[in-house]
Design a protein around this motif. Sequence first.
Motif, PDB file in Angstrom:
ATOM      1  N   GLY A   1      -5.077   6.870   3.997  1.00 33.47           N
ATOM      2  CA  GLY A   1      -5.903   6.961   5.190  1.00 33.47           C
ATOM      3  C   GLY A   1      -7.304   7.475   4.968  1.00 33.47           C
ATOM      4  N   TYR A   2      -7.722   7.621   3.706  1.00 33.03           N
ATOM      5  CA  TYR A   2      -9.082   8.077   3.414  1.00 33.03           C
ATOM      6  C   TYR A   2     -10.080   6.927   3.411  1.00 33.03           C
ATOM      7  CZ  TYR A   2      -6.554  12.236   1.874  1.00 33.03           C
ATOM      8  OH  TYR A   2      -5.733  13.331   1.820  1.00 33.03           O
ATOM      9  N   ALA A   3      -9.611   5.707   3.264  1.00 35.83           N
ATOM     10  CA  ALA A   3     -10.443   4.503   3.344  1.00 35.83           C
ATOM     11  C   ALA A   3      -9.839   3.601   4.412  1.00 35.83           C
ATOM     12  CB  ALA A   3     -10.491   3.778   2.001  1.00 35.83           C
ATOM     13  N   PRO A   4     -10.652   3.056   5.333  1.00 38.12           N
ATOM     14  CA  PRO A   4     -10.096   2.263   6.443  1.00 38.12           C
ATOM     15  C   PRO A   4      -9.513   0.944   5.952  1.00 38.12           C
ATOM     16  CG  PRO A   4     -12.503   2.141   6.440  1.00 38.12           C
ATOM     17  CD  PRO A   4     -12.130   3.157   5.396  1.00 38.12           C
ATOM     18  N   ALA A   5      -8.282   0.684   6.338  1.00 37.58           N
ATOM     19  CA  ALA A   5      -7.610  -0.551   5.940  1.00 37.58           C
ATOM     20  C   ALA A   5      -6.933  -1.159   7.162  1.00 37.58           C
ATOM     21  CB  ALA A   5      -6.580  -0.265   4.851  1.00 37.58           C
ATOM     22  N   PHE A   6      -6.700  -2.466   7.113  1.00 36.99           N
ATOM     23  CA  PHE A   6      -6.030  -3.128   8.236  1.00 36.99           C
ATOM     24  C   PHE A   6      -5.191  -4.280   7.709  1.00 36.99           C
ATOM     25  CE2 PHE A   6      -9.804  -5.639   7.598  1.00 36.99           C
ATOM     26  CZ  PHE A   6      -9.457  -6.939   7.951  1.00 36.99           C
ATOM     27  N   ALA A   7      -4.256  -4.734   8.499  1.00 33.92           N
ATOM     28  CA  ALA A   7      -3.411  -5.876   8.158  1.00 33.92           C
ATOM     29  C   ALA A   7      -3.996  -7.138   8.770  1.00 33.92           C
ATOM     30  CB  ALA A   7      -1.983  -5.650   8.661  1.00 33.92           C
ATOM     31  N   PHE A   8      -3.719  -8.279   8.175  1.00 31.19           N
ATOM     32  CA  PHE A   8      -4.279  -9.551   8.645  1.00 31.19           C
ATOM     33  C   PHE A   8      -4.012  -9.816  10.121  1.00 31.19           C
ATOM     34  CE2 PHE A   8      -3.565 -14.107   9.450  1.00 31.19           C
ATOM     35  CZ  PHE A   8      -4.853 -14.579   9.262  1.00 31.19           C
ATOM     36  N   PRO A   9      -2.782  -9.599  10.632  1.00 31.63           N
ATOM     37  CA  PRO A   9      -2.539  -9.896  12.059  1.00 31.63           C
ATOM     38  C   PRO A   9      -3.372  -9.032  13.007  1.00 31.63           C
ATOM     39  CG  PRO A   9      -0.476  -9.679  10.868  1.00 31.63           C
ATOM     40  CD  PRO A   9      -1.553  -9.171   9.946  1.00 31.63           C
ATOM     41  N   ASP A  10      -3.841  -7.872  12.534  1.00 27.29           N
ATOM     42  CA  ASP A  10      -4.610  -6.982  13.402  1.00 27.29           C
ATOM     43  C   ASP A  10      -5.942  -7.596  13.821  1.00 27.29           C
ATOM     44  OD1 ASP A  10      -2.595  -5.147  13.091  1.00 27.29           O
ATOM     45  OD2 ASP A  10      -3.621  -4.006  11.520  1.00 27.29           O
ATOM     46  N   HIS A  67      -8.987  -5.209   3.770  1.00 27.09           N
ATOM     47  CA  HIS A  67      -7.601  -5.514   3.452  1.00 27.09           C
ATOM     48  C   HIS A  67      -7.440  -5.434   1.930  1.00 27.09           C
ATOM     49  CE1 HIS A  67      -4.139  -8.252   2.812  1.00 27.09           C
ATOM     50  NE2 HIS A  67      -3.787  -7.947   4.054  1.00 27.09           N
ATOM     51  N   PRO A  68      -6.253  -5.108   1.409  1.00 25.67           N
ATOM     52  CA  PRO A  68      -6.077  -5.070  -0.050  1.00 25.67           C
ATOM     53  C   PRO A  68      -6.506  -6.352  -0.758  1.00 25.67           C
ATOM     54  CG  PRO A  68      -4.200  -4.049   1.027  1.00 25.67           C
ATOM     55  CD  PRO A  68      -5.059  -4.616   2.125  1.00 25.67           C
ATOM     56  N   MET A  69      -6.338  -7.509  -0.091  1.00 25.57           N
ATOM     57  CA  MET A  69      -6.780  -8.760  -0.709  1.00 25.57           C
ATOM     58  C   MET A  69      -8.292  -8.787  -0.867  1.00 25.57           C
ATOM     59  SD  MET A  69      -5.925 -12.669   0.402  1.00 25.57           S
ATOM     60  CE  MET A  69      -6.943 -14.024  -0.177  1.00 25.57           C
ATOM     61  N   HIS A  70      -9.017  -8.173   0.088  1.00 26.25           N
ATOM     62  CA  HIS A  70     -10.471  -8.097  -0.039  1.00 26.25           C
ATOM     63  C   HIS A  70     -10.862  -7.298  -1.282  1.00 26.25           C
ATOM     64  CE1 HIS A  70     -10.590  -8.586   4.598  1.00 26.25           C
ATOM     65  NE2 HIS A  70     -10.886  -9.745   4.028  1.00 26.25           N
ATOM     66  N   LEU A  71     -10.131  -6.236  -1.550  1.00 23.91           N
ATOM     67  CA  LEU A  71     -10.450  -5.407  -2.711  1.00 23.91           C
ATOM     68  C   LEU A  71     -10.231  -6.183  -4.002  1.00 23.91           C
ATOM     69  CD1 LEU A  71     -11.320  -2.699  -3.846  1.00 23.91           C
ATOM     70  CD2 LEU A  71      -8.956  -1.889  -3.596  1.00 23.91           C
ATOM     71  N   LEU A  81       0.812  -1.213   0.000  1.00 22.52           N
ATOM     72  CA  LEU A  81       0.000   0.000   0.000  1.00 22.52           C
ATOM     73  C   LEU A  81       0.850   1.269   0.000  1.00 22.52           C
ATOM     74  CD1 LEU A  81      -3.036  -0.596   2.403  1.00 22.52           C
ATOM     75  CD2 LEU A  81      -3.105  -0.130  -0.052  1.00 22.52           C
ATOM     76  N   THR A  82       2.003   1.216   0.657  1.00 24.51           N
ATOM     77  CA  THR A  82       2.856   2.407   0.710  1.00 24.51           C
ATOM     78  C   THR A  82       3.259   2.876  -0.682  1.00 24.51           C
ATOM     79  OG1 THR A  82       4.758   0.932   1.028  1.00 24.51           O
ATOM     80  CG2 THR A  82       3.773   1.917   3.010  1.00 24.51           C
ATOM     81  N   ALA A  83       3.367   1.936  -1.625  1.00 27.81           N
ATOM     82  CA  ALA A  83       3.733   2.305  -3.000  1.00 27.81           C
ATOM     83  C   ALA A  83       2.573   2.940  -3.750  1.00 27.81           C
ATOM     84  CB  ALA A  83       4.226   1.065  -3.755  1.00 27.81           C
ATOM     85  N   MET A  84       1.343   2.831  -3.195  1.00 29.35           N
ATOM     86  CA  MET A  84       0.169   3.350  -3.882  1.00 29.35           C
ATOM     87  C   MET A  84      -0.283   4.703  -3.336  1.00 29.35           C
ATOM     88  SD  MET A  84      -2.063  -0.163  -4.251  1.00 29.35           S
ATOM     89  CE  MET A  84      -1.267  -1.762  -4.211  1.00 29.35           C
ATOM     90  N   ALA A  85       0.530   5.295  -2.467  1.00 33.84           N
ATOM     91  CA  ALA A  85       0.168   6.587  -1.900  1.00 33.84           C
ATOM     92  C   ALA A  85       0.272   7.710  -2.922  1.00 33.84           C
ATOM     93  CB  ALA A  85       1.054   6.886  -0.690  1.00 33.84           C
ATOM     94  N   GLU A  86       1.036   7.493  -3.960  1.00 35.69           N
ATOM     95  CA  GLU A  86       1.168   8.462  -5.052  1.00 35.69           C
ATOM     96  C   GLU A  86       0.701   7.811  -6.345  1.00 35.69           C
ATOM     97  OE1 GLU A  86       2.090  11.548  -4.593  1.00 35.69           O
ATOM     98  OE2 GLU A  86       2.673  11.328  -2.472  1.00 35.69           O
ATOM     99  N   TRP A  87       0.111   8.630  -7.229  1.00 34.99           N
ATOM    100  CA  TRP A  87      -0.298   8.109  -8.530  1.00 34.99           C
ATOM    101  C   TRP A  87       0.947   7.856  -9.371  1.00 34.99           C
ATOM    102  CZ3 TRP A  87      -5.146   6.689  -8.441  1.00 34.99           C
ATOM    103  CH2 TRP A  87      -6.059   7.373  -7.655  1.00 34.99           C
ATOM    104  N   ALA A  88       1.214   6.577  -9.667  1.00 33.63           N
ATOM    105  CA  ALA A  88       2.422   6.218 -10.410  1.00 33.63           C
ATOM    106  C   ALA A  88       2.103   5.091 -11.384  1.00 33.63           C
ATOM    107  CB  ALA A  88       3.520   5.783  -9.442  1.00 33.63           C
ATOM    108  N   PRO A  89       2.664   5.151 -12.605  1.00 37.91           N
ATOM    109  CA  PRO A  89       2.336   4.135 -13.621  1.00 37.91           C
ATOM    110  C   PRO A  89       2.614   2.708 -13.188  1.00 37.91           C
ATOM    111  CG  PRO A  89       3.496   5.993 -14.621  1.00 37.91           C
ATOM    112  CD  PRO A  89       3.567   6.188 -13.136  1.00 37.91           C
ATOM    113  N   ALA A 131      -6.807   5.595  -1.758  1.00 41.27           N
ATOM    114  CA  ALA A 131      -7.462   6.077  -0.536  1.00 41.27           C
ATOM    115  C   ALA A 131      -7.010   5.279   0.684  1.00 41.27           C
ATOM    116  CB  ALA A 131      -8.980   6.005  -0.699  1.00 41.27           C
ATOM    117  N   MET A 132      -6.868   3.966   0.536  1.00 42.15           N
ATOM    118  CA  MET A 132      -6.358   3.144   1.637  1.00 42.15           C
ATOM    119  C   MET A 132      -4.950   3.592   2.037  1.00 42.15           C
ATOM    120  SD  MET A 132      -7.370  -0.802   0.697  1.00 42.15           S
ATOM    121  CE  MET A 132      -8.945  -1.528   1.153  1.00 42.15           C
ATOM    122  N   ALA A 133      -4.118   3.807   1.039  1.00 39.50           N
ATOM    123  CA  ALA A 133      -2.720   4.161   1.301  1.00 39.50           C
ATOM    124  C   ALA A 133      -2.592   5.514   1.978  1.00 39.50           C
ATOM    125  CB  ALA A 133      -1.936   4.159  -0.015  1.00 39.50           C
TER     126      ALA A 133
END
Length: 311
Positions: free
Chosen positions: A140-149, A224-228, A48-56, A136-138
């Motif tokens: 903080g505009y959409a709520p996201a969580f990690a599996f261990p959480d 979670h991103p896998m859910h998406l 997700l950290t890589a998706m915080a900016e719009w990048a090809p 949005a997840m990256a």
Amino acid sequence: MALNPLFQWPPKPAAVLRWYSAYWLAISSTTFTIALAFVGYAVFLPPLTAMAEWAPGWMITVWLLNLIPHVATAGLLHLWLYRWRGQGTAYKFDPRDQTRDNGTFTFRNQVHDNMFWTIASGITQWTIAQWIVFWAMANGYAPAFAFPDNPLWFLAMFPVLVIWSSFHFYWVHRALHWPPLYKLAHSLHHRNVNVGPWSGISMHPVEHLLFYTNFLIHFVLPTHPMHLLFHGYMQSIHPVFSHSGFEQLYVADKERAKMGDFFHQLHHRYFECNYGTVEMPWDRWFGSFHDGSAQATQETRARKKQMYTGR
């Protein structure tokens, strides 16, 4: 077409277990889409950290994660069922072939029409919607969580998304049968009276726009991103199977998987019925269910006449 036993009274736990085992513990479009989501997330999807900016880079990856599985699934099913006739007409709902040389379809060809609208509009809008949610997840505009959480919530979200998607589809689909919207958009999908694998998300761009508002749930519930990824595959690759025109996939003289359902086949036959999905009883609850009987056909035709003429 039996009612989902979850909604029958008195409760029948064994019947409920058998019903859901057919979706979650057997080879089906549901388990296939979960597998696609797992592989896509574990092997190909950037963090997700890589998706915080719009990048090809990440944007193209998401597009390919949608394009390749969809084209491969619809393409291989079409080849097996219609080009190679791998199982003849065994388990086929309608004995007719896909339509050719018919001006109703773009390029005068049903399959080419379906492929064009699926890829040019469907996969494009599906991908754009996911780009927005991942970004949005990256950020903080959409709520996201990690599996261990929260492992329990992680598992629960899969059936929750199935129920939500079924509910959303029912009402959007029913709205699309309002005559002005039907004429503008949904009539394109209903060119397919005799459906095939490429018919699943062959829709007008306006319909795709409404269809993929389904992803707004990710701005409400933590996912979670896998859910998406799963949500996208369920929304878009599941219809490849449900529109295959065949009830079962039959290979080497053995049933390999459930595919289409008579429930949705009746919708393409009679239009003003069975707007939802077979997993949930929305049509029974809201008076639009067709069980295949002559009486249900008469009621559906009367409802269609009233809708289009007001009488």
